[in-house]
Design an enzyme around this catalytic site. Structure first.
Site, PDB file in Angstrom:
ATOM      1  N   ARG A  24       0.819  -1.222   0.000  1.00 27.41           N
ATOM      2  CA  ARG A  24       0.000   0.000   0.000  1.00 27.41           C
ATOM      3  C   ARG A  24       0.855   1.275   0.000  1.00 27.41           C
ATOM      4  O   ARG A  24       0.474   2.276   0.604  1.00 27.41           O
ATOM      5  CB  ARG A  24      -0.956   0.026   1.200  1.00 27.41           C
ATOM      6  CG  ARG A  24      -2.011  -1.073   1.183  1.00 27.41           C
ATOM      7  CD  ARG A  24      -3.056  -0.802   0.113  1.00 27.41           C
ATOM      8  NE  ARG A  24      -4.246  -1.596   0.315  1.00 27.41           N
ATOM      9  CZ  ARG A  24      -5.390  -1.106   0.764  1.00 27.41           C
ATOM     10  NH1 ARG A  24      -5.522   0.154   1.034  1.00 27.41           N
ATOM     11  NH2 ARG A  24      -6.416  -1.910   0.908  1.00 27.41           N
ATOM     12  N   ARG A  28      -2.925   7.078   0.906  1.00 26.70           N
ATOM     13  CA  ARG A  28      -3.281   8.339   1.577  1.00 26.70           C
ATOM     14  C   ARG A  28      -2.269   8.901   2.560  1.00 26.70           C
ATOM     15  O   ARG A  28      -2.391  10.051   2.967  1.00 26.70           O
ATOM     16  CB  ARG A  28      -4.639   8.179   2.275  1.00 26.70           C
ATOM     17  CG  ARG A  28      -5.791   8.155   1.297  1.00 26.70           C
ATOM     18  CD  ARG A  28      -7.061   7.698   1.956  1.00 26.70           C
ATOM     19  NE  ARG A  28      -6.877   6.334   2.442  1.00 26.70           N
ATOM     20  CZ  ARG A  28      -7.856   5.567   2.909  1.00 26.70           C
ATOM     21  NH1 ARG A  28      -9.072   6.028   2.985  1.00 26.70           N
ATOM     22  NH2 ARG A  28      -7.601   4.349   3.320  1.00 26.70           N
ATOM     23  N   ARG A  37      -5.918  12.221  -5.622  1.00 27.49           N
ATOM     24  CA  ARG A  37      -7.140  11.535  -5.202  1.00 27.49           C
ATOM     25  C   ARG A  37      -8.335  12.498  -5.118  1.00 27.49           C
ATOM     26  O   ARG A  37      -9.445  12.161  -5.521  1.00 27.49           O
ATOM     27  CB  ARG A  37      -6.906  10.870  -3.836  1.00 27.49           C
ATOM     28  CG  ARG A  37      -8.106  10.184  -3.225  1.00 27.49           C
ATOM     29  CD  ARG A  37      -8.443   8.920  -3.986  1.00 27.49           C
ATOM     30  NE  ARG A  37      -9.555   8.178  -3.406  1.00 27.49           N
ATOM     31  CZ  ARG A  37     -10.796   8.215  -3.869  1.00 27.49           C
ATOM     32  NH1 ARG A  37     -11.098   8.977  -4.894  1.00 27.49           N
ATOM     33  NH2 ARG A  37     -11.739   7.473  -3.293  1.00 27.49           N
ATOM     34  N   ASP A  74      -6.819  -2.286  -7.743  1.00 28.97           N
ATOM     35  CA  ASP A  74      -7.393  -2.841  -6.517  1.00 28.97           C
ATOM     36  C   ASP A  74      -7.808  -4.290  -6.723  1.00 28.97           C
ATOM     37  O   ASP A  74      -8.098  -4.698  -7.855  1.00 28.97           O
ATOM     38  CB  ASP A  74      -8.603  -2.021  -6.050  1.00 28.97           C
ATOM     39  CG  ASP A  74      -8.864  -2.237  -4.566  1.00 28.97           C
ATOM     40  OD1 ASP A  74      -8.271  -1.526  -3.737  1.00 28.97           O
ATOM     41  OD2 ASP A  74      -9.646  -3.156  -4.230  1.00 28.97           O
ATOM     42  N   TYR A 150     -15.602 -10.269   0.000  1.00 28.09           N
ATOM     43  CA  TYR A 150     -16.221  -8.969  -0.331  1.00 28.09           C
ATOM     44  C   TYR A 150     -17.501  -9.169  -1.132  1.00 28.09           C
ATOM     45  O   TYR A 150     -18.478  -8.445  -0.954  1.00 28.09           O
ATOM     46  CB  TYR A 150     -15.240  -8.086  -1.104  1.00 28.09           C
ATOM     47  CG  TYR A 150     -14.135  -7.550  -0.223  1.00 28.09           C
ATOM     48  CD1 TYR A 150     -14.342  -6.420   0.572  1.00 28.09           C
ATOM     49  CD2 TYR A 150     -12.902  -8.183  -0.136  1.00 28.09           C
ATOM     50  CE1 TYR A 150     -13.346  -5.936   1.412  1.00 28.09           C
ATOM     51  CE2 TYR A 150     -11.895  -7.712   0.693  1.00 28.09           C
ATOM     52  CZ  TYR A 150     -12.128  -6.590   1.465  1.00 28.09           C
ATOM     53  OH  TYR A 150     -11.155  -6.115   2.300  1.00 28.09           O
TER      54      TYR A 150
HETATM   55  O1  CP3 Z   1       0.439   0.919  -3.260  1.00 28.86           O
HETATM   56  C1  CP3 Z   1      -0.470   0.087  -3.413  1.00 28.86           C
HETATM   57  O2  CP3 Z   1      -0.440  -0.990  -2.803  1.00 28.86           O
HETATM   58  C2  CP3 Z   1      -1.548   0.492  -4.347  1.00 28.86           C
HETATM   59  C3  CP3 Z   1      -2.385  -0.545  -4.923  1.00 28.86           C
HETATM   60  C4  CP3 Z   1      -3.391  -1.228  -3.997  1.00 28.86           C
HETATM   61  C5  CP3 Z   1      -4.633  -0.667  -3.545  1.00 28.86           C
HETATM   62  N1  CP3 Z   1      -5.335  -1.664  -2.938  1.00 28.86           N
HETATM   63  C6  CP3 Z   1      -5.088   0.734  -3.714  1.00 28.86           C
HETATM   64  C7  CP3 Z   1      -6.146   1.252  -2.814  1.00 28.86           C
HETATM   65  C8  CP3 Z   1      -3.345  -2.550  -3.565  1.00 28.86           C
HETATM   66  C9  CP3 Z   1      -2.210  -3.571  -3.711  1.00 28.86           C
HETATM   67  C10 CP3 Z   1      -4.591  -2.819  -2.924  1.00 28.86           C
HETATM   68  C11 CP3 Z   1      -4.946  -4.147  -2.431  1.00 28.86           C
HETATM   69  C12 CP3 Z   1      -6.166  -4.341  -1.663  1.00 28.86           C
HETATM   70  N2  CP3 Z   1      -7.375  -3.721  -1.807  1.00 28.86           N
HETATM   71  C13 CP3 Z   1      -6.312  -5.338  -0.672  1.00 28.86           C
HETATM   72  C14 CP3 Z   1      -5.257  -6.355  -0.292  1.00 28.86           C
HETATM   73  C15 CP3 Z   1      -4.179  -5.764   0.540  1.00 28.86           C
HETATM   74  C16 CP3 Z   1      -4.569  -5.510   1.952  1.00 28.86           C
HETATM   75  O3  CP3 Z   1      -4.420  -4.351   2.375  1.00 28.86           O
HETATM   76  O4  CP3 Z   1      -4.992  -6.449   2.632  1.00 28.86           O
HETATM   77  C17 CP3 Z   1      -7.623  -5.244  -0.163  1.00 28.86           C
HETATM   78  C18 CP3 Z   1      -8.223  -6.103   0.930  1.00 28.86           C
HETATM   79  C19 CP3 Z   1      -8.295  -4.211  -0.897  1.00 28.86           C
HETATM   80  C20 CP3 Z   1      -9.708  -3.804  -0.783  1.00 28.86           C
HETATM   81  C21 CP3 Z   1      -9.865  -2.373  -0.471  1.00 28.86           C
HETATM   82  N3  CP3 Z   1      -9.485  -1.338  -1.299  1.00 28.86           N
HETATM   83  C22 CP3 Z   1     -10.460  -1.796   0.685  1.00 28.86           C
HETATM   84  C23 CP3 Z   1     -11.014  -2.595   1.846  1.00 28.86           C
HETATM   85  C24 CP3 Z   1     -10.411  -0.410   0.520  1.00 28.86           C
HETATM   86  C25 CP3 Z   1     -11.041   0.617   1.401  1.00 28.86           C
HETATM   87  C26 CP3 Z   1     -10.318   0.819   2.670  1.00 28.86           C
HETATM   88  C27 CP3 Z   1      -9.501   2.049   2.591  1.00 28.86           C
HETATM   89  O5  CP3 Z   1      -8.296   1.969   2.873  1.00 28.86           O
HETATM   90  O6  CP3 Z   1     -10.076   3.087   2.275  1.00 28.86           O
HETATM   91  C28 CP3 Z   1      -9.757  -0.141  -0.700  1.00 28.86           C
HETATM   92  C29 CP3 Z   1      -9.478   1.192  -1.277  1.00 28.86           C
HETATM   93  C30 CP3 Z   1      -8.100   1.478  -1.738  1.00 28.86           C
HETATM   94  N4  CP3 Z   1      -7.363   0.680  -2.558  1.00 28.86           N
HETATM   95  C31 CP3 Z   1      -7.343   2.641  -1.440  1.00 28.86           C
HETATM   96  C32 CP3 Z   1      -6.123   2.523  -2.111  1.00 28.86           C
HETATM   97  C33 CP3 Z   1      -5.006   3.503  -2.145  1.00 28.86           C
HETATM   98  C34 CP3 Z   1      -7.820   3.805  -0.591  1.00 28.86           C
HETATM   99  C35 CP3 Z   1      -8.917   4.510  -1.297  1.00 28.86           C
HETATM  100  C36 CP3 Z   1      -8.766   5.993  -1.388  1.00 28.86           C
HETATM  101  O7  CP3 Z   1      -7.690   6.511  -1.724  1.00 28.86           O
HETATM  102  O8  CP3 Z   1      -9.774   6.648  -1.147  1.00 28.86           O
END
Ligand code: CP3
Length: 342
Positions: A24, A28, A37, A74, A150
Site C-alpha cells: 500500500r 493516503r 485523489r 485494486d 467482499y
Molecule cells: O500501493 C499500493 O499498494 C496500491 C495498490 C493497492 C490498492 N489496494 C489501492 C487502494 C493494492 C495492492 C490494494 C490491495 C487491496 N485492496 C487489498 C489487499 C491488501 C490488503 O491491504 O490487505 C484489499 C483487501 C483491498 C480492498 C480495499 N481497497 C479496501 C477494503 C479499501 C477501502 C479501505 C480504505 O483503505 O479506504 C480499498 C481502497 C483502496 N485501494 C485505497 C487505495 C489507495 C484507498 C482509497 C482511497 O484513496 O480513497
C-alpha cells in the site's frame, strides 16, 4: 528479464542489503497522493485511468527510491468487472451488491475481463516504460477467497460470518463461485503479465478466516490453479503469495501453492517461519505497520530482528500488511535509512 535487486532476490540471490518496498505504498499517507485523489470522484475510474494510475504508482518511487513499484489498482477490480456493482464510499470502504447462493454465474462475463480491465494493462505498460530498469513493477490480484468475502458480505467484514456460513450451508454453490472467481483472476493477471509486469502478487488478506480443515480447498488449491494456468500460457514472472494470518498453514502453502516467494504477515514469528520454510525460498516482510506508525528505537529493534532472522535466505524487506494512512513520512524515511545502512 530486467535485472534488479528485487528480481535477483526473487531468483534466489542473497543480497547483503535487502531490496525494499511497502504494501500500500501508493496511498493516503502521501500528500501528493491525496492531491491526485481529491480530483477523482470515483475510485474505480481512477484505477482505470492509465495516466493517473501511473502517476500515483510512481510517487513512492520518486519520494523514497523503493526497489519496486506496485501498480495502482485494486483487488476489487475483478468483482467490478463481474458486474458486482462495486463502489468505494469515503469513510465506509467498498460496497458491492451481496452475492447470494441462488444467483447464476454468468460464464460469458469471464471472456470480457480482458477487455474490461485492459486499462490496468495500459497503466502497467506506461509505468514500466517510465520506471528505471533496476526497479521492478509488481502486478497483483486478490486471491479468490479474499475477493469472495467482499462479494458475499457486500463489503468489508470483521468476522466474515455470511461467507463462512455459506461455505457450510451451500458447499456446491460455494465451490462454483470459487472456481468462477479463480478463472476471472487468471484473466486479470494475464492482462498485467502480458503488459509487462515483472512480478505478480496474490493477496489473500483474509486467509485467517478460513477454517483450517478447508485451507487446502479454499486457500491453496485456487492459487495453485491460477499459477498452473499462467505457466501453461507461457507466463514466467515470479509470483509472490500472501496468505495473511494463515499461521502454521504457511508450511503447506509454501509446499503446495506453487508460489515462488512468500509474503509474511506481522503475526508470524520470523525465527519460526525461517526454520520451517524450504531453505532457499525467498521471503518478504514483515514489520508491523503499527510499529512503523510509531517509529523510534522499538521500530529499529524490530527491523534488526527481521534482518537477522532472514539473513541466510533471499529476503525482500516489507511490512506485514499495508501502511496505514496516519503514518508519518519521517518514520518511513527512518525505516528506509535503517534497512539500507545494515
Ligand atoms: O500501493 C499500493 O499498494 C496500491 C495498490 C493497492 C490498492 N489496494 C489501492 C487502494 C493494492 C495492492 C490494494 C490491495 C487491496 N485492496 C487489498 C489487499 C491488501 C490488503 O491491504 O490487505 C484489499 C483487501 C483491498 C480492498 C480495499 N481497497 C479496501 C477494503 C479499501 C477501502 C479501505 C480504505 O483503505 O479506504 C480499498 C481502497 C483502496 N485501494 C485505497 C487505495 C489507495 C484507498 C482509497 C482511497 O484513496 O480513497
Amino acid at each position: 528479464m530486467i535485472s534488479s535487486p528485487l528480481m535477483n532476490t526473487l531468483a534466489g540471490e542473497k543480497l547483503s542489503r535487502p531490496p525494499l518496498w511497502m504494501m500500500r505504498q501508493a496511498g493516503r499517507y502521501l500528500a501528493e497522493y491525496r492531491v491526485v485523489r481529491q480530483a477523482q470522484t470515483d475510485f474505480i475510474s481512477f484505477c482505470l485511468n492509465p495516466d493517473k494510475a501511473c502517476e500515483v504508482t510512481l510517487q513512492p518511487i520518486q519520494r523514497f527510491d523503493f526497489d519496486a513499484a506496485i501498480i495502482f489498482s485494486d483487488i476489487l477490480m475483478v468483482p467490478w468487472a463481474l458486474d458486482r456493482n462495486v463502489h468505494f464510499i469515503p469513510g465506509t470502504g467498498p460496497q458491492l451488491t451481496p452475492w447470494t447462493a441462488d444467483m447464476r454465474l454468468d460464464e460469458a462475463l469471464l471472456d470480457t475481463i480482458g477487455t474490461r480491465l485492459a486499462s490496468v494493462g495500459t497503466a502497467v505498460q506506461l509505468t514500466r516504460s517510465k520506471l528505471a530498469a533496476e526497479k521492478a513493477l509488481i502486478g497483483f490480484a486478490g486471491a479468490p477467497w479474499t475477493v469472495i468475502t467482499y462479494m458475499i458480505e457486500g463489503g468489508s467484514s470483521r468476522d466474515f460470518a455470511d461467507t463462512r456460513q455459506w461455505l457450510w450451508s451451500h458447499p456446491k454453490e460455494f465451490e462454483a463461485l470459487l472456481d468462477y472467481v479463480t478463472e476471472a483472476t487468471i484473466h486479470f493477471l494475464m492482462v498485467q503479465a502480458r503488459a509487462g509486469a515483472d512480478v505478480l502478487m496474490l493477496f489473500d488478506s483474509w486467509a485467517s478466516a478460513v477454517p483450517a480443515e478447508r485451507r487446502d480447498q479454499i486457500v491453496i488449491a485456487p492459487v495453485r490453479r491460477i499459477i498452473e494456468a499462467l505457466r501453461k500460457q507461457g507466463i514466467k514472472q515470479p509470483i509472490i503469495g500472501f496468505p495473511k494470518g494463515i499461521g502454521e498453514g504457511i508450511i503447506a502453502y509454501a509446499e503446495e501453492a506453487e508460489i515462488d516467494a512468500l509474503a509474511i504477515d506481522h503475526m508470524t514469528d520470523v525465527v519460526w517461519v525461517n526454520n520451517v520454510l524450504p531453505n532457499n525460498m525467498p521471503v518478504q516482510g514483515n514489520l508491523d505497520p503499527l510499529s512503523l506508525l510509531v517509529g523510534g528505537s522499538d521500530m529499529t529493534k524490530s527491523i534488526d530482528h527481521i534482518l537477522d532472522s532472514f539473513n541466510d535466505r533471499p529476503h525482500i524487506f516489507n511490512l506485514g500488511h499495508g501502511i496505514t494512512p496516519p503514518t508519518p513520512i519521517c518514520n518511513v524515511e527512518q525505516m528506509i535509512r535503517w534497512v539500507r545502512k545494515s
